[in-house]
Design a protein around this motif. Structure first.
Motif, PDB file in Angstrom:
ATOM      1  N   LEU A 212     -12.056  -6.544   8.403  1.00 24.88           N
ATOM      2  CA  LEU A 212     -10.823  -5.893   8.019  1.00 24.88           C
ATOM      3  C   LEU A 212      -9.746  -6.956   7.935  1.00 24.88           C
ATOM      4  O   LEU A 212      -9.513  -7.673   8.909  1.00 24.88           O
ATOM      5  CB  LEU A 212     -10.421  -4.833   9.043  1.00 24.88           C
ATOM      6  CG  LEU A 212     -11.422  -3.712   9.278  1.00 24.88           C
ATOM      7  CD1 LEU A 212     -11.161  -3.025  10.605  1.00 24.88           C
ATOM      8  CD2 LEU A 212     -11.352  -2.700   8.142  1.00 24.88           C
ATOM      9  N   GLN A 213      -9.104  -7.050   6.804  1.00 23.37           N
ATOM     10  CA  GLN A 213      -8.075  -8.074   6.615  1.00 23.37           C
ATOM     11  C   GLN A 213      -6.787  -7.401   6.171  1.00 23.37           C
ATOM     12  O   GLN A 213      -6.715  -6.848   5.075  1.00 23.37           O
ATOM     13  CB  GLN A 213      -8.517  -9.086   5.578  1.00 23.37           C
ATOM     14  CG  GLN A 213      -7.493 -10.196   5.337  1.00 23.37           C
ATOM     15  CD  GLN A 213      -7.237 -11.030   6.557  1.00 23.37           C
ATOM     16  OE1 GLN A 213      -8.154 -11.590   7.161  1.00 23.37           O
ATOM     17  NE2 GLN A 213      -5.971 -11.106   6.979  1.00 23.37           N
ATOM     18  N   ALA A 214      -5.792  -7.487   7.024  1.00 22.47           N
ATOM     19  CA  ALA A 214      -4.475  -6.940   6.695  1.00 22.47           C
ATOM     20  C   ALA A 214      -3.605  -8.036   6.114  1.00 22.47           C
ATOM     21  O   ALA A 214      -3.631  -9.179   6.588  1.00 22.47           O
ATOM     22  CB  ALA A 214      -3.818  -6.369   7.945  1.00 22.47           C
ATOM     23  N   TYR A 215      -2.848  -7.700   5.094  1.00 16.52           N
ATOM     24  CA  TYR A 215      -1.918  -8.659   4.514  1.00 16.52           C
ATOM     25  C   TYR A 215      -0.760  -7.911   3.869  1.00 16.52           C
ATOM     26  O   TYR A 215      -0.800  -6.690   3.725  1.00 16.52           O
ATOM     27  CB  TYR A 215      -2.617  -9.584   3.527  1.00 16.52           C
ATOM     28  CG  TYR A 215      -3.322  -8.907   2.381  1.00 16.52           C
ATOM     29  CD1 TYR A 215      -4.627  -8.443   2.534  1.00 16.52           C
ATOM     30  CD2 TYR A 215      -2.706  -8.750   1.140  1.00 16.52           C
ATOM     31  CE1 TYR A 215      -5.282  -7.821   1.493  1.00 16.52           C
ATOM     32  CE2 TYR A 215      -3.357  -8.142   0.101  1.00 16.52           C
ATOM     33  CZ  TYR A 215      -4.647  -7.690   0.271  1.00 16.52           C
ATOM     34  OH  TYR A 215      -5.304  -7.068  -0.769  1.00 16.52           O
ATOM     35  N   GLY A 216       0.259  -8.673   3.521  1.00 15.96           N
ATOM     36  CA  GLY A 216       1.431  -8.082   2.893  1.00 15.96           C
ATOM     37  C   GLY A 216       2.676  -8.093   3.750  1.00 15.96           C
ATOM     38  O   GLY A 216       3.739  -7.656   3.322  1.00 15.96           O
TER      39      GLY A 216
ATOM     40  N   CYS B 206      -4.973  -3.384   3.428  1.00 12.57           N
ATOM     41  CA  CYS B 206      -6.088  -3.653   4.335  1.00 12.57           C
ATOM     42  C   CYS B 206      -7.363  -3.668   3.508  1.00 12.57           C
ATOM     43  O   CYS B 206      -7.810  -2.623   3.024  1.00 12.57           O
ATOM     44  CB  CYS B 206      -6.164  -2.586   5.423  1.00 12.57           C
ATOM     45  SG  CYS B 206      -7.596  -2.757   6.516  1.00 12.57           S
ATOM     46  N   ALA B 207      -7.927  -4.854   3.345  1.00 10.83           N
ATOM     47  CA  ALA B 207      -9.178  -4.996   2.609  1.00 10.83           C
ATOM     48  C   ALA B 207     -10.337  -4.896   3.585  1.00 10.83           C
ATOM     49  O   ALA B 207     -10.367  -5.609   4.592  1.00 10.83           O
ATOM     50  CB  ALA B 207      -9.200  -6.341   1.890  1.00 10.83           C
ATOM     51  N   ALA B 208     -11.269  -4.014   3.297  1.00 14.65           N
ATOM     52  CA  ALA B 208     -12.363  -3.728   4.221  1.00 14.65           C
ATOM     53  C   ALA B 208     -13.712  -4.047   3.592  1.00 14.65           C
ATOM     54  O   ALA B 208     -13.894  -3.903   2.377  1.00 14.65           O
ATOM     55  CB  ALA B 208     -12.317  -2.254   4.633  1.00 14.65           C
TER      56      ALA B 208
ATOM     57  N   VAL C  19      -7.104   0.029   1.900  1.00 10.93           N
ATOM     58  CA  VAL C  19      -6.140   1.028   2.361  1.00 10.93           C
ATOM     59  C   VAL C  19      -4.758   0.386   2.337  1.00 10.93           C
ATOM     60  O   VAL C  19      -4.595  -0.778   2.711  1.00 10.93           O
ATOM     61  CB  VAL C  19      -6.482   1.522   3.771  1.00 10.93           C
ATOM     62  CG1 VAL C  19      -5.361   2.384   4.340  1.00 10.93           C
ATOM     63  CG2 VAL C  19      -7.782   2.305   3.757  1.00 10.93           C
ATOM     64  N   TYR C  20      -3.786   1.155   1.902  1.00  9.58           N
ATOM     65  CA  TYR C  20      -2.423   0.662   1.779  1.00  9.58           C
ATOM     66  C   TYR C  20      -1.493   1.418   2.725  1.00  9.58           C
ATOM     67  O   TYR C  20      -1.735   2.574   3.062  1.00  9.58           O
ATOM     68  CB  TYR C  20      -1.919   0.847   0.346  1.00  9.58           C
ATOM     69  CG  TYR C  20      -2.789   0.218  -0.690  1.00  9.58           C
ATOM     70  CD1 TYR C  20      -3.721   0.977  -1.397  1.00  9.58           C
ATOM     71  CD2 TYR C  20      -2.704  -1.137  -0.969  1.00  9.58           C
ATOM     72  CE1 TYR C  20      -4.544   0.413  -2.356  1.00  9.58           C
ATOM     73  CE2 TYR C  20      -3.527  -1.719  -1.928  1.00  9.58           C
ATOM     74  CZ  TYR C  20      -4.443  -0.948  -2.612  1.00  9.58           C
ATOM     75  OH  TYR C  20      -5.253  -1.529  -3.551  1.00  9.58           O
ATOM     76  N   LEU C  21      -0.440   0.750   3.127  1.00  8.63           N
ATOM     77  CA  LEU C  21       0.628   1.406   3.875  1.00  8.63           C
ATOM     78  C   LEU C  21       1.944   1.035   3.202  1.00  8.63           C
ATOM     79  O   LEU C  21       2.393  -0.113   3.303  1.00  8.63           O
ATOM     80  CB  LEU C  21       0.634   0.982   5.343  1.00  8.63           C
ATOM     81  CG  LEU C  21       1.613   1.743   6.226  1.00  8.63           C
ATOM     82  CD1 LEU C  21       1.158   3.206   6.366  1.00  8.63           C
ATOM     83  CD2 LEU C  21       1.741   1.094   7.598  1.00  8.63           C
TER      84      LEU C  21
END
Length: 119
Positions: free
Chosen positions: A3-7, A21-23, A78-80
């Motif tokens: 799981l990689q969160a970025y932004g 979040c790239a999974a 997944v986006y937030l």
């Protein structure tokens, strides 16, 4: 499981950001992904969650109306979307995998992305 969160980044109070979040490494459509955050000196807090199988979502009360979680099952992402950010929302934002549904208990975690809200 990865799981990689970025932004994340620096944003002024009242500003907006979109976290991603790239999974990978699991069947994305079968599980749920949550966003959590941890501010300096505070406990980790669950912010939002989405069930990738049926699209049901959960938001903690303090972010309702300002945060929107969404997914792109074709991209396993997944986006937030965050609006009207407040300085007290400065935190490291993590995405995490819930193998069941949005029950608030997470099985795998990614590295977080820092969101700093400051003028």
């Amino acid at each position: 499981v990865q799981l990689q969160a970025y932004g994340g980044g620096l944003v002024q109070p009242g500003g907006s950001l979109r976290l991603s979040c790239a999974a990978s490494g699991f069947t994305f459509n079968d599980h749920a992904i949550g966003w959590l955050r941890q501010a300096p000196g505070k406990e980790r807090e669950e912010v939002s969650c989405i069930s990738n199988s049926d699209g049901r979502t959960y938001y903690t009360d303090s972010v309702k109306g300002r945060f929107t979680i969404s997914n792109d099952n074709a991209k396993n992402t997944v986006y937030l979307q965050i609006h009207s950010l407040k300085p007290e929302e400065t935190a490291v934002y993590f995405c995490a995998l819930d193998l069941t549904s949005c029950h608030g208990k997470y099985d795998y975690w990614g590295q977080g992305t820092l969101v700093t809200v400051s003028s």
